[in-house]
Design a protein around this motif. Structure first.
Motif, PDB file in Angstrom:
ATOM      1  N   LYS A  17       0.849  -1.190   0.000  1.00  0.00           N
ATOM      2  CA  LYS A  17       0.000   0.000   0.000  1.00  0.00           C
ATOM      3  C   LYS A  17       0.888   1.244   0.000  1.00  0.00           C
ATOM      4  O   LYS A  17       1.828   1.319   0.765  1.00  0.00           O
ATOM      5  CB  LYS A  17      -0.852  -0.028   1.260  1.00  0.00           C
ATOM      6  N   ASP A  18       0.595   2.192  -0.865  1.00  0.00           N
ATOM      7  CA  ASP A  18       1.406   3.413  -0.819  1.00  0.00           C
ATOM      8  C   ASP A  18       0.523   4.655  -0.755  1.00  0.00           C
ATOM      9  O   ASP A  18       0.882   5.722  -1.199  1.00  0.00           O
ATOM     10  CB  ASP A  18       2.421   3.468  -1.969  1.00  0.00           C
ATOM     11  N   THR A  19      -0.666   4.480  -0.178  1.00  0.00           N
ATOM     12  CA  THR A  19      -1.525   5.633   0.083  1.00  0.00           C
ATOM     13  C   THR A  19      -2.004   5.564   1.529  1.00  0.00           C
ATOM     14  O   THR A  19      -1.951   4.505   2.146  1.00  0.00           O
ATOM     15  CB  THR A  19      -2.766   5.649  -0.835  1.00  0.00           C
ATOM     16  N   TYR A  20      -2.446   6.697   2.042  1.00  0.00           N
ATOM     17  CA  TYR A  20      -3.042   6.705   3.376  1.00  0.00           C
ATOM     18  C   TYR A  20      -4.133   7.767   3.409  1.00  0.00           C
ATOM     19  O   TYR A  20      -4.191   8.651   2.552  1.00  0.00           O
ATOM     20  CB  TYR A  20      -1.981   6.985   4.453  1.00  0.00           C
ATOM     21  N   LYS A  21      -5.011   7.660   4.398  1.00  0.00           N
ATOM     22  CA  LYS A  21      -6.107   8.629   4.509  1.00  0.00           C
ATOM     23  C   LYS A  21      -5.861   9.550   5.699  1.00  0.00           C
ATOM     24  O   LYS A  21      -5.440   9.112   6.760  1.00  0.00           O
ATOM     25  CB  LYS A  21      -7.444   7.903   4.680  1.00  0.00           C
ATOM     26  N   THR A  22      -6.129  10.826   5.471  1.00  0.00           N
ATOM     27  CA  THR A  22      -6.035  11.819   6.544  1.00  0.00           C
ATOM     28  C   THR A  22      -7.110  12.863   6.280  1.00  0.00           C
ATOM     29  O   THR A  22      -7.980  12.649   5.430  1.00  0.00           O
ATOM     30  CB  THR A  22      -4.612  12.428   6.612  1.00  0.00           C
ATOM     31  N   ILE A  23      -7.063  13.988   7.012  1.00  0.00           N
ATOM     32  CA  ILE A  23      -8.060  15.036   6.732  1.00  0.00           C
ATOM     33  C   ILE A  23      -7.378  16.207   6.035  1.00  0.00           C
ATOM     34  O   ILE A  23      -6.198  16.465   6.248  1.00  0.00           O
ATOM     35  CB  ILE A  23      -8.827  15.486   7.986  1.00  0.00           C
ATOM     36  N   ALA A  24      -8.155  16.896   5.203  1.00  0.00           N
ATOM     37  CA  ALA A  24      -7.594  17.966   4.357  1.00  0.00           C
ATOM     38  C   ALA A  24      -7.191  19.175   5.195  1.00  0.00           C
ATOM     39  O   ALA A  24      -6.154  19.782   4.977  1.00  0.00           O
ATOM     40  CB  ALA A  24      -8.604  18.370   3.300  1.00  0.00           C
ATOM     41  N   ASN A  25      -8.034  19.526   6.158  1.00  0.00           N
ATOM     42  CA  ASN A  25      -7.728  20.694   6.992  1.00  0.00           C
ATOM     43  C   ASN A  25      -8.472  20.570   8.310  1.00  0.00           C
ATOM     44  O   ASN A  25      -9.249  19.639   8.504  1.00  0.00           O
ATOM     45  CB  ASN A  25      -8.126  22.002   6.272  1.00  0.00           C
ATOM     46  N   ALA A  26      -8.213  21.512   9.201  1.00  0.00           N
ATOM     47  CA  ALA A  26      -8.856  21.453  10.522  1.00  0.00           C
ATOM     48  C   ALA A  26     -10.371  21.502  10.337  1.00  0.00           C
ATOM     49  O   ALA A  26     -10.887  22.319   9.588  1.00  0.00           O
ATOM     50  CB  ALA A  26      -8.379  22.628  11.368  1.00  0.00           C
ATOM     51  N   ALA A  27     -11.064  20.574  11.005  1.00  0.00           N
ATOM     52  CA  ALA A  27     -12.512  20.492  10.843  1.00  0.00           C
ATOM     53  C   ALA A  27     -13.198  21.491  11.766  1.00  0.00           C
ATOM     54  O   ALA A  27     -12.759  21.709  12.894  1.00  0.00           O
ATOM     55  CB  ALA A  27     -12.978  19.076  11.169  1.00  0.00           C
ATOM     56  N   ALA A  28     -14.280  22.088  11.275  1.00  0.00           N
ATOM     57  CA  ALA A  28     -15.056  23.024  12.104  1.00  0.00           C
ATOM     58  C   ALA A  28     -15.617  22.280  13.312  1.00  0.00           C
ATOM     59  O   ALA A  28     -15.944  21.097  13.218  1.00  0.00           O
ATOM     60  CB  ALA A  28     -16.193  23.602  11.274  1.00  0.00           C
ATOM     61  N   ALA A  29     -15.714  22.982  14.430  1.00  0.00           N
ATOM     62  CA  ALA A  29     -16.150  22.335  15.673  1.00  0.00           C
ATOM     63  C   ALA A  29     -17.572  21.786  15.544  1.00  0.00           C
ATOM     64  O   ALA A  29     -18.443  22.403  14.934  1.00  0.00           O
ATOM     65  CB  ALA A  29     -16.095  23.348  16.808  1.00  0.00           C
ATOM     66  N   ILE A  30     -17.796  20.607  16.124  1.00  0.00           N
ATOM     67  CA  ILE A  30     -19.160  20.077  16.220  1.00  0.00           C
ATOM     68  C   ILE A  30     -19.531  20.080  17.701  1.00  0.00           C
ATOM     69  O   ILE A  30     -18.657  20.113  18.564  1.00  0.00           O
ATOM     70  CB  ILE A  30     -19.284  18.656  15.614  1.00  0.00           C
ATOM     71  N   LEU A  31     -20.829  20.039  17.973  1.00  0.00           N
ATOM     72  CA  LEU A  31     -21.275  20.022  19.369  1.00  0.00           C
ATOM     73  C   LEU A  31     -22.200  18.832  19.585  1.00  0.00           C
ATOM     74  O   LEU A  31     -23.149  18.618  18.828  1.00  0.00           O
ATOM     75  CB  LEU A  31     -22.023  21.326  19.700  1.00  0.00           C
ATOM     76  N   PHE A  32     -21.898  18.054  20.630  1.00  0.00           N
ATOM     77  CA  PHE A  32     -22.759  16.944  21.034  1.00  0.00           C
ATOM     78  C   PHE A  32     -23.135  17.192  22.487  1.00  0.00           C
ATOM     79  O   PHE A  32     -22.281  17.473  23.318  1.00  0.00           O
ATOM     80  CB  PHE A  32     -21.989  15.622  20.881  1.00  0.00           C
ATOM     81  N   LYS A  33     -24.463  17.100  22.797  1.00  0.00           N
ATOM     82  CA  LYS A  33     -24.900  17.353  24.180  1.00  0.00           C
ATOM     83  C   LYS A  33     -25.418  16.069  24.804  1.00  0.00           C
ATOM     84  O   LYS A  33     -26.134  15.308  24.147  1.00  0.00           O
ATOM     85  CB  LYS A  33     -26.020  18.397  24.190  1.00  0.00           C
ATOM     86  N   LYS A  91     -17.219   8.699  22.163  1.00  0.00           N
ATOM     87  CA  LYS A  91     -17.194   7.992  20.873  1.00  0.00           C
ATOM     88  C   LYS A  91     -18.078   8.731  19.863  1.00  0.00           C
ATOM     89  O   LYS A  91     -17.683   8.963  18.721  1.00  0.00           O
ATOM     90  CB  LYS A  91     -17.709   6.557  21.074  1.00  0.00           C
ATOM     91  N   THR A  92     -19.294   9.107  20.309  1.00  0.00           N
ATOM     92  CA  THR A  92     -20.240   9.785  19.410  1.00  0.00           C
ATOM     93  C   THR A  92     -19.693  11.136  18.951  1.00  0.00           C
ATOM     94  O   THR A  92     -19.769  11.482  17.770  1.00  0.00           O
ATOM     95  CB  THR A  92     -21.596   9.977  20.120  1.00  0.00           C
ATOM     96  N   ALA A  93     -19.129  11.892  19.909  1.00  0.00           N
ATOM     97  CA  ALA A  93     -18.583  13.215  19.554  1.00  0.00           C
ATOM     98  C   ALA A  93     -17.441  13.068  18.549  1.00  0.00           C
ATOM     99  O   ALA A  93     -17.344  13.834  17.583  1.00  0.00           O
ATOM    100  CB  ALA A  93     -18.104  13.933  20.809  1.00  0.00           C
ATOM    101  N   ALA A  94     -16.581  12.058  18.756  1.00  0.00           N
ATOM    102  CA  ALA A  94     -15.456  11.833  17.825  1.00  0.00           C
ATOM    103  C   ALA A  94     -15.973  11.412  16.452  1.00  0.00           C
ATOM    104  O   ALA A  94     -15.487  11.873  15.414  1.00  0.00           O
ATOM    105  CB  ALA A  94     -14.509  10.774  18.389  1.00  0.00           C
ATOM    106  N   GLN A  95     -16.984  10.542  16.448  1.00  0.00           N
ATOM    107  CA  GLN A  95     -17.556  10.072  15.176  1.00  0.00           C
ATOM    108  C   GLN A  95     -18.162  11.242  14.404  1.00  0.00           C
ATOM    109  O   GLN A  95     -17.921  11.399  13.198  1.00  0.00           O
ATOM    110  CB  GLN A  95     -18.628   9.017  15.473  1.00  0.00           C
ATOM    111  N   MET A  96     -18.932  12.090  15.097  1.00  0.00           N
ATOM    112  CA  MET A  96     -19.544  13.257  14.433  1.00  0.00           C
ATOM    113  C   MET A  96     -18.471  14.197  13.885  1.00  0.00           C
ATOM    114  O   MET A  96     -18.603  14.737  12.789  1.00  0.00           O
ATOM    115  CB  MET A  96     -20.433  14.004  15.433  1.00  0.00           C
ATOM    116  N   THR A  97     -17.401  14.371  14.672  1.00  0.00           N
ATOM    117  CA  THR A  97     -16.302  15.264  14.244  1.00  0.00           C
ATOM    118  C   THR A  97     -15.714  14.761  12.927  1.00  0.00           C
ATOM    119  O   THR A  97     -15.503  15.539  11.985  1.00  0.00           O
ATOM    120  CB  THR A  97     -15.196  15.305  15.326  1.00  0.00           C
ATOM    121  N   LEU A  98     -15.449  13.454  12.857  1.00  0.00           N
ATOM    122  CA  LEU A  98     -14.801  12.895  11.653  1.00  0.00           C
ATOM    123  C   LEU A  98     -15.770  12.830  10.473  1.00  0.00           C
ATOM    124  O   LEU A  98     -15.358  12.950   9.325  1.00  0.00           O
ATOM    125  CB  LEU A  98     -14.205  11.520  11.974  1.00  0.00           C
ATOM    126  N   GLU A  99     -17.042  12.665  10.758  1.00  0.00           N
ATOM    127  CA  GLU A  99     -18.031  12.670   9.658  1.00  0.00           C
ATOM    128  C   GLU A  99     -18.107  14.054   9.000  1.00  0.00           C
ATOM    129  O   GLU A  99     -18.410  14.177   7.827  1.00  0.00           O
ATOM    130  CB  GLU A  99     -19.420  12.277  10.187  1.00  0.00           C
TER     131      GLU A  99
END
Length: 202
Positions: free
Chosen positions: A4-20, A120-128
């Motif tokens: 494998k010579d590719t990997y996945k990352t994020i393009a730029n800092a993601a805007a903040a999400i809020l989970f209550k 877990k939910t907050a992290a999942q929403m952030t990455l989505e």
């Protein structure tokens, strides 16, 4: 097996999400990072911006071949915050990333199970919400040669569409190039067979 010579990352800092959850607020942030120094800087900035928050829980993963990662509960019960966040980094298949969940306590305790789900939910929403991109794993080489051999070297660089990282073109020339990992051996062999030209992997 094809390496494998590719990997996945994020393009730029993601805007903040809020989970209550039960009056507690969990703000999620994700940053593309390549060094632990960058991680420290991003955490310091968040701590300044959110000085009313109680916990800054985070996880990161760096590297493509040799991977380093860390998960930090920042005062939450052991393994209720950092590892659930890291689990999401893994399930999205990302590296060179920092995910931070900033918690404002709402007065109601969530318990161990509740905390795990909340982080877990907050992290999942952030990455989505983050823009995930695929990058190639690149290998860098340094080529040393005399100026008179410039055309030979440049011809290969052009033909093989190699990226020039830096160059020093005096009498004794040095050029740093980068190529995708899967092409690296081939490129090394091409330059190795050229007369009066030295190549070394960086």
């Amino acid at each position: 097996m094809i390496e494998k010579d590719t990997y996945k990352t994020i393009a730029n800092a993601a805007a903040a999400i809020l989970f209550k959850e039960k009056n507690s607020k969990f703000f999620g942030f994700a940053f593309p990072v390549t060094t632990e120094e960058e991680i420290k800087i991003n955490l310091e900035i968040l701590r300044k911006q959110h000085h009313g928050a109680v916990h800054f829980c985070y996880a990161f993963q760096l590297g493509t071949e040799k991977v380093t990662f860390r998960a930090n509960d920042d005062g939450e019960p052991s393994n209720t915050a950092g590892m659930p966040i890291y689990g999401q980094i893994q399930s999205f298949g990302l590296t060179n990333i920092l995910v931070v969940i900033v918690r404002y306590f709402g007065g109601v305790k969530l318990g161990v199970g509740g905390l795990i789900v909340a982080y877990k939910t907050a992290a999942q929403m952030t990455l989505e919400h983050a823009e995930i991109i695929e990058k190639t794993i690149n290998i860098q080489f340094q080529i040393n040669f005399e100026y008179k051999n410039m055309n030979k070297v440049m011809r290969v660089i052009k033909e093989k569409n190699l990226d020039i990282i830096s160059q020093n073109l005096t009498e004794n020339c040095q050029i740093r190039i980068a190529t995708r990992k899967k092409n690296a051996e081939n490129i090394f062999n091409i330059f190795s067979t050229l007369f009066e030209i030295e190549i070394k992997k960086l």
